[in-house]
Design a protein around this motif. Structure first.
Motif, PDB file in Angstrom:
ATOM      1  N   PRO A   7     -36.322 -18.439 -31.604  1.00  0.00           N
ATOM      2  CA  PRO A   7     -36.256 -19.708 -32.330  1.00  0.00           C
ATOM      3  C   PRO A   7     -34.672 -20.102 -32.868  1.00  0.00           C
ATOM      4  CG  PRO A   7     -38.010 -18.077 -33.393  1.00  0.00           C
ATOM      5  CD  PRO A   7     -37.309 -17.527 -32.287  1.00  0.00           C
ATOM      6  N   VAL A   8     -34.558 -21.445 -32.994  1.00  0.00           N
ATOM      7  CA  VAL A   8     -33.078 -21.816 -33.364  1.00  0.00           C
ATOM      8  C   VAL A   8     -32.003 -21.632 -32.398  1.00  0.00           C
ATOM      9  CG1 VAL A   8     -31.530 -22.088 -35.280  1.00  0.00           C
ATOM     10  CG2 VAL A   8     -33.864 -21.598 -35.893  1.00  0.00           C
ATOM     11  N   ILE A   9     -32.026 -19.972 -31.992  1.00  0.00           N
ATOM     12  CA  ILE A   9     -30.547 -19.683 -31.087  1.00  0.00           C
ATOM     13  C   ILE A   9     -31.050 -19.932 -29.619  1.00  0.00           C
ATOM     14  CG2 ILE A   9     -29.686 -18.231 -32.735  1.00  0.00           C
ATOM     15  CD1 ILE A   9     -30.735 -15.956 -31.182  1.00  0.00           C
ATOM     16  N   GLY A  10     -32.310 -20.139 -29.286  1.00  0.00           N
ATOM     17  CA  GLY A  10     -32.785 -20.186 -27.847  1.00  0.00           C
ATOM     18  C   GLY A  10     -32.455 -19.101 -27.089  1.00  0.00           C
TER      19      GLY A  10
ATOM     20  N   TRP B 262     -29.341 -23.023 -14.713  1.00  0.00           N
ATOM     21  CA  TRP B 262     -28.704 -21.730 -14.487  1.00  0.00           C
ATOM     22  C   TRP B 262     -29.834 -20.526 -14.467  1.00  0.00           C
ATOM     23  CZ3 TRP B 262     -25.251 -21.773 -11.387  1.00  0.00           C
ATOM     24  CH2 TRP B 262     -24.158 -22.922 -11.157  1.00  0.00           C
ATOM     25  N   GLY B 263     -30.497 -20.905 -15.576  1.00  0.00           N
ATOM     26  CA  GLY B 263     -31.698 -20.013 -16.042  1.00  0.00           C
ATOM     27  C   GLY B 263     -32.633 -19.906 -14.636  1.00  0.00           C
ATOM     28  N   LYS B 264     -32.736 -21.162 -13.916  1.00  0.00           N
ATOM     29  CA  LYS B 264     -33.860 -21.168 -12.825  1.00  0.00           C
ATOM     30  C   LYS B 264     -33.187 -20.398 -11.676  1.00  0.00           C
ATOM     31  CE  LYS B 264     -36.776 -23.710 -10.027  1.00  0.00           C
ATOM     32  NZ  LYS B 264     -37.976 -24.151 -10.144  1.00  0.00           N
ATOM     33  N   LEU B 265     -31.953 -20.420 -11.607  1.00  0.00           N
ATOM     34  CA  LEU B 265     -31.121 -19.666 -10.302  1.00  0.00           C
ATOM     35  C   LEU B 265     -30.978 -18.206 -10.789  1.00  0.00           C
ATOM     36  CD1 LEU B 265     -28.396 -22.284  -9.350  1.00  0.00           C
ATOM     37  CD2 LEU B 265     -30.633 -21.969  -8.528  1.00  0.00           C
ATOM     38  N   ALA B 266     -30.767 -18.158 -11.909  1.00  0.00           N
ATOM     39  CA  ALA B 266     -30.719 -16.619 -12.498  1.00  0.00           C
ATOM     40  C   ALA B 266     -32.163 -15.912 -12.176  1.00  0.00           C
ATOM     41  CB  ALA B 266     -30.140 -16.543 -13.607  1.00  0.00           C
TER      42      ALA B 266
ATOM     43  N   GLU C 101     -33.592 -31.603 -21.000  1.00  0.00           N
ATOM     44  CA  GLU C 101     -32.724 -31.304 -19.908  1.00  0.00           C
ATOM     45  C   GLU C 101     -31.831 -30.935 -20.096  1.00  0.00           C
ATOM     46  OE1 GLU C 101     -31.459 -34.750 -17.704  1.00  0.00           O
ATOM     47  OE2 GLU C 101     -32.079 -34.002 -15.832  1.00  0.00           O
ATOM     48  N   SER C 102     -31.220 -29.770 -19.527  1.00  0.00           N
ATOM     49  CA  SER C 102     -29.862 -29.124 -20.013  1.00  0.00           C
ATOM     50  C   SER C 102     -29.450 -28.349 -18.571  1.00  0.00           C
ATOM     51  CB  SER C 102     -29.973 -27.941 -21.050  1.00  0.00           C
ATOM     52  OG  SER C 102     -30.711 -26.852 -20.736  1.00  0.00           O
ATOM     53  N   LYS C 103     -28.379 -28.147 -18.578  1.00  0.00           N
ATOM     54  CA  LYS C 103     -27.376 -27.017 -17.522  1.00  0.00           C
ATOM     55  C   LYS C 103     -27.866 -25.718 -17.502  1.00  0.00           C
ATOM     56  CE  LYS C 103     -23.583 -30.340 -16.212  1.00  0.00           C
ATOM     57  NZ  LYS C 103     -22.343 -30.555 -16.510  1.00  0.00           N
ATOM     58  N   LEU C 104     -28.073 -25.346 -18.813  1.00  0.00           N
ATOM     59  CA  LEU C 104     -28.369 -24.037 -19.068  1.00  0.00           C
ATOM     60  C   LEU C 104     -29.830 -23.603 -18.249  1.00  0.00           C
ATOM     61  CD1 LEU C 104     -27.327 -21.236 -20.026  1.00  0.00           C
ATOM     62  CD2 LEU C 104     -28.603 -21.645 -22.080  1.00  0.00           C
TER      63      LEU C 104
ATOM     64  N   GLU D 264     -36.488 -27.979 -12.083  1.00  0.00           N
ATOM     65  CA  GLU D 264     -35.321 -28.379 -11.478  1.00  0.00           C
ATOM     66  C   GLU D 264     -35.243 -29.829 -11.560  1.00  0.00           C
ATOM     67  OE1 GLU D 264     -32.862 -26.277 -11.493  1.00  0.00           O
ATOM     68  OE2 GLU D 264     -31.652 -27.340 -10.231  1.00  0.00           O
ATOM     69  N   SER D 265     -34.224 -30.510 -12.320  1.00  0.00           N
ATOM     70  CA  SER D 265     -34.262 -32.045 -12.061  1.00  0.00           C
ATOM     71  C   SER D 265     -33.019 -32.625 -11.444  1.00  0.00           C
ATOM     72  CB  SER D 265     -34.234 -32.604 -13.697  1.00  0.00           C
ATOM     73  OG  SER D 265     -33.131 -32.088 -14.664  1.00  0.00           O
ATOM     74  N   GLY D 266     -32.410 -31.823 -10.624  1.00  0.00           N
ATOM     75  CA  GLY D 266     -31.255 -32.330 -10.089  1.00  0.00           C
ATOM     76  C   GLY D 266     -29.757 -32.394 -10.698  1.00  0.00           C
ATOM     77  N   PHE D 267     -28.923 -32.728  -9.925  1.00  0.00           N
ATOM     78  CA  PHE D 267     -27.374 -32.771 -10.395  1.00  0.00           C
ATOM     79  C   PHE D 267     -27.121 -31.736 -11.301  1.00  0.00           C
ATOM     80  CE2 PHE D 267     -28.629 -36.953  -9.130  1.00  0.00           C
ATOM     81  CZ  PHE D 267     -27.684 -37.553  -8.490  1.00  0.00           C
ATOM     82  N   GLY D 268     -27.786 -30.323 -10.993  1.00  0.00           N
ATOM     83  CA  GLY D 268     -27.358 -29.128 -11.832  1.00  0.00           C
ATOM     84  C   GLY D 268     -27.863 -29.034 -13.129  1.00  0.00           C
ATOM     85  N   LYS D 269     -29.136 -29.774 -13.294  1.00  0.00           N
ATOM     86  CA  LYS D 269     -29.763 -29.618 -14.549  1.00  0.00           C
ATOM     87  C   LYS D 269     -31.248 -29.330 -14.616  1.00  0.00           C
ATOM     88  CE  LYS D 269     -26.954 -33.154 -16.883  1.00  0.00           C
ATOM     89  NZ  LYS D 269     -27.163 -34.453 -17.683  1.00  0.00           N
ATOM     90  N   GLY D 270     -31.666 -28.967 -15.561  1.00  0.00           N
ATOM     91  CA  GLY D 270     -33.223 -28.404 -15.503  1.00  0.00           C
ATOM     92  C   GLY D 270     -33.952 -28.514 -16.856  1.00  0.00           C
TER      93      GLY D 270
END
Lengths: 105, 412
Positions: free
Chosen positions: B362-365, B378-382, B372-375, B337-343
């Motif tokens: 691969p590729v599609i993730g 959300w992954g961390k919270l989920a 760093e990304s918002k997703l 978690e890196s703050g401001f809703g990102k990770g």
């Protein structure tokens, strides 16, 4: 693989400057590496640490931690930092001709 | 009837019970799970409690509710393991529990007493940990009124459980104080015994840059000797000082005191374990999983989850006198978690450090690695839901394998 010239000796080292061939190690080489690490002279207290590292590495296959030096080797941590300032185990291991200690994850 | 005993009903022990109950014949095997605490904590959630993002209720469940009905669940302190006699001595009723196979899943714990002056009268006044529910809740109370001064986070000693959590803490603190409008009055400093922000080189470079951007100071190679709570400073063995108004400590992490009483641990009471089979190095019928091992991988829930798949296979092989599979590769997977809703998300093993790429496919993730990304946030919270409803039950998580995959990774 690299080579390091130490006084009259040339030893094999890794990229990190740690010796890779323990057979090449001797006490004169240790004195030379110590100078590179800004330790002017290896006193009996220094040798006590170096010899414990070598013995423990031989038995366990890994470089002992500061905690183990204290618990098993009876070496006071503050004293250890005085002997080998800044990163004592890293420095002492290099002088002892051992690999660079791996930090855990 | 033979006995398989699991010591510890945390992540690792619970997942093992759920796996094994499906594999072992109830006519031949009695599975017994022993733990001293009735509460199961979602430990990754402790990080969010000080910042009032999660409460105690959201991270606490009954341990018994995750242990399969066919297992015998004993709530008791354990006195010791007598590995020569294949017996676990428990305190409740001074009973002896015999085992044919023992799985040690006793985890790790913080031991503030290991650092001089840390566990004194200032503990829980202006010194807090967040690795226990108590510490996290008390720190939340303190942060409500902390609006100016020096916040110092110190890692006492390596290894620690969840090595990214201290970094996440300072990233979230930066966000928390910014949101409250007091960030400029607070000096944030990250003090570590390591020579860099993290143990893995590429990750350390990314995270150091981030600390810098967020105006968080970093002090490296700081090996703590003592806490001087009168002068409000921490002192290193080579006599460097860092002053604090609030000290957030990650105290020395050690294995369970049961391991100490049983004489089965190393200097930190972690159990010497074969790195790829998870068998104890000393006793063939003892296996070790999760934080309790001395393995050079992260002490994290993902590790316990991956190890559990391989250990289940090896327990069956052991029972059938087959050679154990040397399969565990040190695979770990952590959200940061890196703050401001990102990770961030990192995925690595004994040999391959975290690298950029896509995960799990691969590729599609859809997750990005080492970016760093918002997703990822959300992954961390989920993940809390995945933990309670999928992972603890030993159910597979789509696309995620026990050994690390290099697919989708940008490896040099």
């Amino acid at each position: 693989m690299a080579e390091l010239k130490l006084g009259k000796y040339t030893v094999e080292t890794g990229e990190d400057g740690y010796m890779t061939n323990p057979d090449q190690w001797n006490k004169e080489i240790a004195e030379e590496i110590a100078k590179q690490e800004n330790i002017k002279e290896l006193t009996p207290d220094h040798w006590n640490v170096i010899e414990f590292l070598q013995k423990d590495y031989k038995e366990k296959g890994s470089i002992p931690t500061i905690r183990r030096l204290k618990k098993v080797g009876g070496i006071d941590t503050k004293e250890l930092y005085k002997l080998f300032p800044e990163g004592p185990v890293k420095k002492a291991a290099r002088i002892a001709g051992l690999p660079k200690p791996k930090s855990c994850v | 009837m033979k006995n398989l005993v699991i010591l510890g009903a945390g992540t690792a022990g619970t997942v093992m019970a759920n796996h094994l109950v499906k594999k072992l014949s109830v006519k031949e095997w009695q599975i017994t799970v022993i733990d001293q605490d009735p509460r199961h904590f979602y430990q990754p959630g402790f990080l969010f409690i000080p910042f009032d993002m999660y409460n105690e209720k959201q991270v606490t469940r009954e341990k018994a509710s995750f242990i399969p009905k066919k297992c015998n669940f004993i709530l008791s302190e354990v006195d010791n393991i007598d590995a020569e006699k294949n017996v676990v001595n428990i305190k409740s009723g001074k009973k002896k529990i015999n085992y044919d196979i023992l799985i040690i899943a006793t985890g790790s714990r913080i031991v503030p007493e290991e650092v001089e002056g840390l566990a004194g009268s200032s503990y829980y006044k202006n010194i807090f940990d967040f690795y226990t529910i108590d510490g996290a809740v008390k720190l939340r109370q303190f942060l409500q009124t902390f609006t100016k001064g020096k916040l110092v986070l110190n890692i006492a000693e390596i290894p620690i459980k969840c090595p990214v959590a201290p970094l996440e803490f300072v990233f979230l603190a930066d966000w928390f104080f910014t949101k409250k409008g007091v960030r400029e009055n607070i000096d944030l400093t990250f003090v570590t015994p390591l020579s860099d922000a993290f143990t893995k080189e590429k990750t350390a470079a990314v995270l150091s840059t981030l600390l810098n951007h967020k105006n968080i100071n970093i002090v490296t190679d700081f090996s703590i000797s003592k806490v001087d709570s009168d002068e409000k400073q921490i002192v290193s063995f080579d006599e460097k000082n860092v002053e604090y108004d609030l000290l957030v400590t990650i105290p020395t992490n050690m294995g369970s005191s049961v391991i100490e009483r049983s004489g089965l641990g190393d200097d930190l009471e972690f159990v010497p374990t074969h790195r790829s089979t998870l068998q104890s190095k000393e006793h063939d019928n003892i296996f070790v999983i999760g934080d309790a091992t001395d393995l050079p991988t992260s002490k994290a829930g993902s590790v316990a989850h991956f190890e559990a798949e391989i250990l289940t296979e090896n327990i069956l092989r052991y029972i059938n006198n087959l050679e154990l599979k040397e399969e565990y590769d040190g695979h770990a997977n952590c959200f940061i978690e890196s703050g401001f809703g990102k990770g961030f998300l990192i995925d690595f093993n004994y040999d391959v450090e975290p690298v950029p790429g896509k995960f799990p496919f691969p590729v599609i993730g859809p997750m990005s690695l080492l970016k760093e990304s918002k997703l990822n946030h959300w992954g961390k919270l989920a993940f809390r839901w995945i933990y309670w409803y999928v992972m603890l039950k030993g159910l597979p998580i789509p696309g995620i394998t026990a050994t690390m995959s290099t697919k989708g990774k940008q490896i040099d």
